[in-house]
Scaffold this active site. Structure first.
Site, PDB file in Angstrom:
ATOM      1  N   ALA A 142       9.335  27.445  54.331  1.00  0.00           N
ATOM      2  CA  ALA A 142       9.201  27.993  55.682  1.00  0.00           C
ATOM      3  C   ALA A 142       7.933  28.827  55.794  1.00  0.00           C
ATOM      4  CB  ALA A 142      10.408  28.849  56.030  1.00  0.00           C
ATOM      5  N   LEU A 197      12.250  34.637  53.350  1.00  0.00           N
ATOM      6  CA  LEU A 197      11.808  33.424  54.028  1.00  0.00           C
ATOM      7  C   LEU A 197      11.594  32.374  52.941  1.00  0.00           C
ATOM      8  CD1 LEU A 197      11.219  32.622  56.965  1.00  0.00           C
ATOM      9  CD2 LEU A 197       8.819  33.182  56.570  1.00  0.00           C
ATOM     10  N   ASP A 198      12.270  31.228  53.048  1.00  0.00           N
ATOM     11  CA  ASP A 198      12.192  30.190  52.025  1.00  0.00           C
ATOM     12  C   ASP A 198      10.760  29.739  51.799  1.00  0.00           C
ATOM     13  OD1 ASP A 198      14.928  30.240  51.764  1.00  0.00           O
ATOM     14  OD2 ASP A 198      15.273  28.513  53.075  1.00  0.00           O
ATOM     15  N   PRO A 199      10.434  29.266  50.588  1.00  0.00           N
ATOM     16  CA  PRO A 199       9.069  28.776  50.320  1.00  0.00           C
ATOM     17  C   PRO A 199       8.615  27.686  51.284  1.00  0.00           C
ATOM     18  CG  PRO A 199      10.246  29.062  48.255  1.00  0.00           C
ATOM     19  CD  PRO A 199      11.257  29.293  49.354  1.00  0.00           C
TER      20      PRO A 199
END
Length: 306
Positions: free
Chosen positions: A60, A56-58
């Site tokens: 997000a 999960l991207d930072p």
């Protein structure tokens, strides 16, 4: 003359690593990387082994399933599951990363209205061809695409087929739209925003992103975390990741054979003839495997005690 040697820090000052088996369903906050989140959970439970089921991207937030110990063997089953997101698209600009972290590469004054957006959403559902963002973890000749892009290299990613089950517009005001998505493995929400913006002729990028479901895990299962501690009561059993496949109960003798990597013959009218199953003995997960003509061939064996 005798010199006094410096005192070493006692090993007892550090928490001893232990075997922890199960899942923590983390509600990751914005700004934290997935790797850091795993480290926090691992440290909070003094666990020997941990990993996550889907980066999960930072930027997000939302569901980040973290597998501990023997649960790491079930990570592929979670990653193959369906995912749900709520995301905000900012219209009028396209960026290098397809989100707010990147540089703006093109602008337009044109903004869509809700009816236009709703009319275009069906074009992006079902099996669709999607080119992943240039800043993604996909490997090109052994290198991550985002590393190549950061070094200024031209990244050419090939389109691939992804499945998007549902896209629904839930809110729209000004140059922002909030959209819900249900999709399969490998779908990039940033690419949905980019491609939708291009199709509408108004450009777009992700301004906010939240993952609300990963496989069997939802926000109702999730716990918050800080850098200090994790509540041990939040630990979910290993087999919860296998809820999408049938289970069978085996005897202790059969369990012993499976744990040695040997296949077993399934008997009885209720025994499955084919397909993937997981086996338990006295309520304890033993193995995951495939049934072929009434014979269970184990592919993953678990050491949880019988």
């Amino acid at each position: 003359m005798n010199e006094e040697r410096p005192q070493r820090r006692p090993h007892g000052d550090r928490p001893k690593k232990r075997d922890v088996n199960g899942w923590i369903i983390l509600d990751k906050g914005v700004g934290m990387t997935s790797t850091h989140a795993v480290a926090v959970v691992k440290r909070g439970l003094s666990a020997k082994k941990a990993g996550h089921a889907g980066t999960l991207d930072p930027l997000a937030s939302g569901i980040l399933p973290i597998a501990l110990g023997e649960a790491t063997k079930t990570v592929p089953f979670v990653m193959d599951g369906r995912k749900s997101y709520v995301f905000t698209v900012a219209w009028g600009e396209e960026t290098t990363t397809d989100d707010t972290e990147g540089e703006v590469v093109e602008r337009t004054d044109r903004l869509p209205d809700p009816s236009e957006i709703e009319a275009f959403l069906p074009r992006f559902t079902g099996q669709v061809q999607q080119v992943p963002p240039r800043f993604s973890a996909i490997k090109i000749a052994g290198e991550r695409a985002y590393d190549l892009a950061r070094d200024g290299e031209v990244v050419e990613l090939q389109p691939r087929t992804v499945e998007i089950d549902r896209l629904s517009l839930i809110h729209h005001v000004g140059n922002r739209s909030v959209i819900e998505a249900d999709c399969g493995k490998g779908t990039y929400v940033r690419a949905i925003a980019r491609d939708l913006g291009r199709a509408l002729g108004c450009l777009g990028h992700i301004a906010a992103l939240r993952r609300t479901r990963v496989g069997p895990f939802t926000e109702h299962d999730a716990v918050m975390v800080d850098d200090i501690a994790i509540d041990p009561a939040a630990l979910r059993p290993v087999e919860i990741a296998l809820s999408e496949i049938p289970s069978i109960t085996v005897s202790r003798d059969m369990a012993g054979r499976l744990m040695r990597g040997q296949s077993i013959i399934l008997r009885g009218r209720e025994a499955p003839l084919s397909g993937k199953v997981y086996a338990t003995c006295n309520g304890i997960l033993i193995a995951v495997g495939d049934v072929e003509r009434g014979e269970l061939v184990p592919h993953r064996v678990f050491n949880l005690g019988v």
